[in-house]
Design an enzyme around this catalytic site. Structure first.
Site, PDB file in Angstrom:
ATOM      1  N   ASP A  44       0.839  -1.207   0.000  1.00 37.70           N
ATOM      2  CA  ASP A  44       0.000   0.000   0.000  1.00 37.70           C
ATOM      3  C   ASP A  44       0.874   1.257   0.000  1.00 37.70           C
ATOM      4  O   ASP A  44       0.355   2.375  -0.057  1.00 37.70           O
ATOM      5  CB  ASP A  44      -1.012  -0.018   1.154  1.00 37.70           C
ATOM      6  N   SER A  45       2.196   1.067   0.001  1.00 35.64           N
ATOM      7  CA  SER A  45       3.104   2.203  -0.259  1.00 35.64           C
ATOM      8  C   SER A  45       2.765   2.824  -1.606  1.00 35.64           C
ATOM      9  O   SER A  45       3.204   3.929  -1.911  1.00 35.64           O
ATOM     10  CB  SER A  45       4.568   1.746  -0.227  1.00 35.64           C
ATOM     11  N   ASP A  83      -1.226  -6.335  -0.221  1.00 32.73           N
ATOM     12  CA  ASP A  83      -1.530  -5.682   1.061  1.00 32.73           C
ATOM     13  C   ASP A  83      -3.024  -5.464   1.241  1.00 32.73           C
ATOM     14  O   ASP A  83      -3.694  -4.957   0.322  1.00 32.73           O
ATOM     15  CB  ASP A  83      -0.867  -4.297   1.102  1.00 32.73           C
ATOM     16  N   LYS A 111      -1.229  -9.669   3.124  1.00 31.47           N
ATOM     17  CA  LYS A 111      -0.507  -9.164   4.294  1.00 31.47           C
ATOM     18  C   LYS A 111      -1.360  -8.094   4.966  1.00 31.47           C
ATOM     19  O   LYS A 111      -2.027  -7.311   4.286  1.00 31.47           O
ATOM     20  CB  LYS A 111       0.826  -8.574   3.821  1.00 31.47           C
ATOM     21  N   GLU A 113      -1.222  -5.346   8.681  1.00 32.95           N
ATOM     22  CA  GLU A 113      -0.349  -4.791   9.707  1.00 32.95           C
ATOM     23  C   GLU A 113      -0.887  -5.054  11.108  1.00 32.95           C
ATOM     24  O   GLU A 113      -2.048  -4.744  11.387  1.00 32.95           O
ATOM     25  CB  GLU A 113      -0.203  -3.277   9.495  1.00 32.95           C
ATOM     26  N   GLU A 180       9.414  -4.309  10.043  1.00 35.12           N
ATOM     27  CA  GLU A 180       9.731  -2.971   9.513  1.00 35.12           C
ATOM     28  C   GLU A 180      10.272  -2.046  10.600  1.00 35.12           C
ATOM     29  O   GLU A 180       9.652  -1.878  11.661  1.00 35.12           O
ATOM     30  CB  GLU A 180       8.480  -2.340   8.875  1.00 35.12           C
TER      31      GLU A 180
END
Ligand code: KIV
Length: 252
Positions: A44-45, A83, A111, A113, A180
């Protein structure tokens, strides 16, 4: 032929380390796949490095579906991690439904978070038969709550949280986890502790693999690059040179 996730994660014990890069579009995915990159991440960057947003919290499921579909069209070999974006996994039911949407685009796994606090969502995804990659440490989707991007593992309390998160994700059955912006010694400790493959970013050299945001590697997003990311090309500079050369010829 597509590489299986288990083939990659078995390399935890005997290497070589996993080389992971982000991709957001078809040509980049195809080039990275041709180059032999082990895994591609539709991160999602993309909100920042492709769509010009200030952080990842504006990225939607529709955007992730759009970009994951394009990336999956470009690969013949490397499995794709997709993501789950901000607010797309508020409940276990939402997490499974949105994970299925990304798998339907051709992703090999999803994925999200968070660790202990996301355990119901993580278990629901894995129970639904969807391969899962965790993400702990500095969590970009929490940037507003946290008031910035802060390195994790600097205090005893933070280390305890990281170890608990890593173990929770591992015991739930994750195939891998992104670490991260974690103090390197703590990332090393987590890597030794868990069965899942650890993929580090800003977490030192001793994880089972490394991931980078591809525009940071290629120098195609020159306005910001994290200090740990070494640019090995200058695509921004080359773009300016080629465009100026073209303009000079057209306007001569
Ligand atoms: O969105 C992303 O690119 C990521 C990496 C920073 C691991 O999650």
């Amino acid at each position: 032929m597509m590489t299986s996730l288990s083939e990659l994660t078995q390399r935890k014990s005997h290497g070589p380390k996993l080389a992971v890069l982000t991709a957001y579009d078809y040509p980049t995915a195809r080039l990275l796949d041709d180059a032999g990159v082990d895994l591609l991440l539709v991160g999602d960057s993309l909100g920042m490095v492709v769509l010009g947003m200030p952080d990842t919290t504006g990225v939607t499921m529709e955007m992730m579906v759009h970009h994951t579909t394009a990336v999956c069209r470009g690969v013949t070999r490397a499995p794709v991690i997709a993501d789950l974006p901000f607010a797309s996994y508020l409940t276990p039911e939402m997490a499974v439904a949105n994970a299925r949407r990304l798998m339907d685009c051709g992703a090999a796994c999803v994925k999200l978070e968070g660790g202990v606090s996301m355990l119901p969502q993580i278990r629901a995804i894995i129970d639904a038969g969807i391969p899962f990659v965790g993400h702990i440490g500095m969590l970009p989707q929490s940037v507003k709550e946290e008031g910035g991007y802060k390195k994790k593992g600097k205090t005893a309390e933070s280390i305890d949280h990281l170890l608990a998160d890593a173990q929770a994700i591992d015991q739930a059955g994750a195939v891998a986890m992104v670490l991260e912006s974690i103090v390197p010694a703590v990332a090393t400790q987590i890597t030794a502790l868990v069965k899942a493959s650890t993929i580090g970013i800003g977490a030192g050299p001793d994880t089972d693999g490394q991931v980078l945001v591809t525009p940071d590697l290629l120098g195609s997003f020159p306005w910001f690059r994290p200090p740990f990311a070494k640019a090995r090309a200058d695509i921004a500079g080359e773009t300016l040179r080629a465009v100026r050369e073209y303009m000079a010829e057209v306007q001569a």
